[in-house]
Scaffold this active site. Structure first.
Site, PDB file in Angstrom:
ATOM      1  N   CYS A  26      22.537  -9.809 -28.531  1.00 66.84           N
ATOM      2  CA  CYS A  26      23.750  -8.884 -28.789  1.00 66.84           C
ATOM      3  C   CYS A  26      24.812  -9.623 -30.240  1.00 66.84           C
ATOM      4  O   CYS A  26      25.310 -10.764 -28.724  1.00 66.84           O
ATOM      5  CB  CYS A  26      24.312  -8.286 -27.680  1.00 66.84           C
ATOM      6  N   GLY A  80       6.743 -10.473 -21.081  1.00 64.49           N
ATOM      7  CA  GLY A  80       6.269 -10.823 -22.592  1.00 64.49           C
ATOM      8  C   GLY A  80       4.949 -10.915 -23.132  1.00 64.49           C
ATOM      9  O   GLY A  80       3.991 -11.784 -22.463  1.00 64.49           O
ATOM     10  N   GLY A 108       7.062  -4.112 -19.888  1.00 64.54           N
ATOM     11  CA  GLY A 108       7.509  -4.041 -20.867  1.00 64.54           C
ATOM     12  C   GLY A 108       6.264  -2.922 -21.539  1.00 64.54           C
ATOM     13  O   GLY A 108       6.235  -1.824 -21.334  1.00 64.54           O
TER      14      GLY A 108
HETATM   15  C1  LIG Z   1      11.182  -0.103 -27.734  1.00 62.86           C
HETATM   16  C2  LIG Z   1      11.615  -0.840 -26.303  1.00 62.86           C
HETATM   17  C3  LIG Z   1      13.490  -0.614 -25.817  1.00 62.86           C
HETATM   18  C4  LIG Z   1      13.792  -2.234 -25.185  1.00 62.86           C
HETATM   19  N1  LIG Z   1      14.985  -2.187 -25.411  1.00 62.86           N
HETATM   20  C5  LIG Z   1      15.440  -3.104 -24.442  1.00 62.86           C
HETATM   21  C6  LIG Z   1      16.895  -2.749 -24.188  1.00 62.86           C
HETATM   22  O1  LIG Z   1      17.435  -2.135 -23.985  1.00 62.86           O
HETATM   23  N2  LIG Z   1      17.231  -4.232 -23.384  1.00 62.86           N
HETATM   24  C7  LIG Z   1      16.903  -4.936 -23.094  1.00 62.86           C
HETATM   25  O2  LIG Z   1      17.497  -6.518 -22.375  1.00 62.86           O
HETATM   26  N3  LIG Z   1      14.854  -5.541 -23.700  1.00 62.86           N
HETATM   27  C8  LIG Z   1      14.412  -4.327 -24.171  1.00 62.86           C
HETATM   28  N4  LIG Z   1      13.699  -4.473 -24.877  1.00 62.86           N
HETATM   29  C9  LIG Z   1      13.084  -5.982 -24.424  1.00 62.86           C
HETATM   30  C10 LIG Z   1      11.650  -5.253 -23.645  1.00 62.86           C
HETATM   31  O3  LIG Z   1      12.334  -5.321 -22.436  1.00 62.86           O
HETATM   32  C11 LIG Z   1      11.468  -6.850 -23.265  1.00 62.86           C
HETATM   33  O4  LIG Z   1      12.208  -7.858 -23.006  1.00 62.86           O
HETATM   34  C12 LIG Z   1      10.263  -7.243 -24.159  1.00 62.86           C
HETATM   35  O5  LIG Z   1       9.443  -6.327 -24.733  1.00 62.86           O
HETATM   36  C13 LIG Z   1       9.435  -8.063 -24.167  1.00 62.86           C
HETATM   37  O6  LIG Z   1       7.899  -7.373 -22.858  1.00 62.86           O
HETATM   38  P1  LIG Z   1       7.110  -7.024 -23.177  1.00 62.86           P
HETATM   39  O7  LIG Z   1       6.200  -8.164 -24.242  1.00 62.86           O
HETATM   40  O8  LIG Z   1       6.056  -6.616 -21.846  1.00 62.86           O
HETATM   41  O9  LIG Z   1       7.230  -5.535 -23.687  1.00 62.86           O
HETATM   42  C14 LIG Z   1      13.159  -3.352 -25.105  1.00 62.86           C
HETATM   43  C15 LIG Z   1      11.680  -3.029 -25.331  1.00 62.86           C
HETATM   44  C16 LIG Z   1      11.073  -2.593 -26.440  1.00 62.86           C
HETATM   45  C17 LIG Z   1       9.612  -3.035 -26.941  1.00 62.86           C
END
Ligand SMILES: Cc1cc2nc3c(=O)[nH]c(=O)nc-3n(C[C@H](O)[C@H](O)[C@H](O)COP(=O)(O)O)c2cc1C
Length: 288
Positions: free
Chosen positions: A114, A227, A249
């Site tokens: 942020c 990721g 995620g």
């Molecule tokens: C729809 C969405 C909302 C997310 N909101 C947050 C959040 O509020 N805080 C945070 O730290 N990461 C947030 N992320 C990031 C995920 O926690 C994660 O770090 C990222 O998507 C990579 O992992 P993945 O490929 O398994 O999704 C968000 C990701 C997605 C797709």
């Protein structure tokens, strides 16, 4: 196997379809001092091999979370982590302080991706001094463990991880999403309402793995990897690269039960490899 922040709501939304007590942990969506309405639609675009989102950190605010969501989550044995964010150091401190007064949490995950509005919009996640300072100040008031979630949108992830460790972080999680752009060639507009969005899912896995490997070598505290994890073998790859735990995620968007399926697959993979203790594989990558 933890459910990653922002992809599993406040956990309670999933209780009718997922046995929450089977999860290794739930990280709730990011919580801020005040409620946030989020970004204009469209907020999600399915990209090649992944997903771009710009939710804009929409959430009900930390006080409503404590009042309306936490009570129904408390009776699960599953460790619950609050993902915390803010736009200046005082925001993070206030959110953590409110959570400190509540029961039922295992720890915090600081989302530092942020901009610090008090410091010209420099991201907490990209400035070592600012990050160390933020983590140190949170650690002063937090009685629960503090995990710091790093952004991959930096040139030297190891230096940033070391700054979080120097500030007193108990663990590091990475990666958050990659800043990206999807273009509609016909309208010549971005596919995402806010313009840029964060890329997640299988497309980012190789870069996330590289970063987890670099961070695990740079710090002594535990590293939590994520990721693009979609299978048990993906999870094993992150652990071989140096992660001691993983988060799931985007895979939850295809199937809300993904974290449980992936945990089972990881167990099957280890059994097939005749590995009795998962710790045996952590950080065992044989790099040339
Ligand atoms: C729809 C969405 C909302 C997310 N909101 C947050 C959040 O509020 N805080 C945070 O730290 N990461 C947030 N992320 C990031 C995920 O926690 C994660 O770090 C990222 O998507 C990579 O992992 P993945 O490929 O398994 O999704 C968000 C990701 C997605 C797709």
């Amino acid at each position: 196997m933890l459910a990653a922040s922002g992809t599993f709501g406040y956990g309670v939304e999933f209780e009718s379809i997922v046995d929450l007590s089977q999860l290794g942990g739930i990280i709730v969506k990011g919580l801020s001092r005040e409620p946030l309405a989020g970004n204009p639609p469209p907020r999600i675009w399915e990209a090649e091999g992944g997903m771009i989102n710009s939710i804009g950190l929409q959430n009900i605010g930390v006080r409503a979370f404590v009042r309306d969501k936490l009570p129904s989550l408390r009776h699960y044995q599953t460790p619950l982590f609050a993902n915390v964010f803010g736009y200046e150091q005082a925001d993070y401190l206030e959110v953590v302080q409110v959570l400190e007064d509540a029961e039922g949490l295992a720890g915090y995950e600081l989302n530092v991706s942020c901009p610090n509005t008090k410091h010209g919009g420099i991201f907490f996640s990209s400035d070592t001094a600012m990050l160390e300072n933020l983590v140190a100040s949170v650690k002063q008031i937090a009685r629960r463990p503090v995990m710091v979630k790093l952004s991959p949108n930096v040139s030297s992830i190891a230096a940033i991880a070391k700054a979080a460790e120097a500030g007193g972080a108990d663990a590091i999680s990475l990666v958050n999403t990659f800043i990206s752009l999807a273009v509609d060639a016909r309208t010549r507009k971005p596919r995402i309402g806010a313009g840029f969005g964060g890329l997640s899912g299988p497309a980012i896995k190789p870069i996330a793995l590289r970063m987890v490997y670099e961070v695990a070598r740079a710090v002594k505290i535990p590293v939590v990897g994520l990721g693009g994890i979609g299978t048990g073998e993906d999870a094993a790859e992150f652990m071989i690269a140096g992660a001691t735990a993983v988060e799931v995620g985007t895979a939850t968007f295809w199937d809300p039960r993904s974290p449980l399926r992936i945990a089972n697959e990881l167990g099957d993979f280890l059994a097939a490899q005749k590995i009795s203790n998962i710790r045996e594989i952590v950080g065992t990558l044989q790099m040339p």
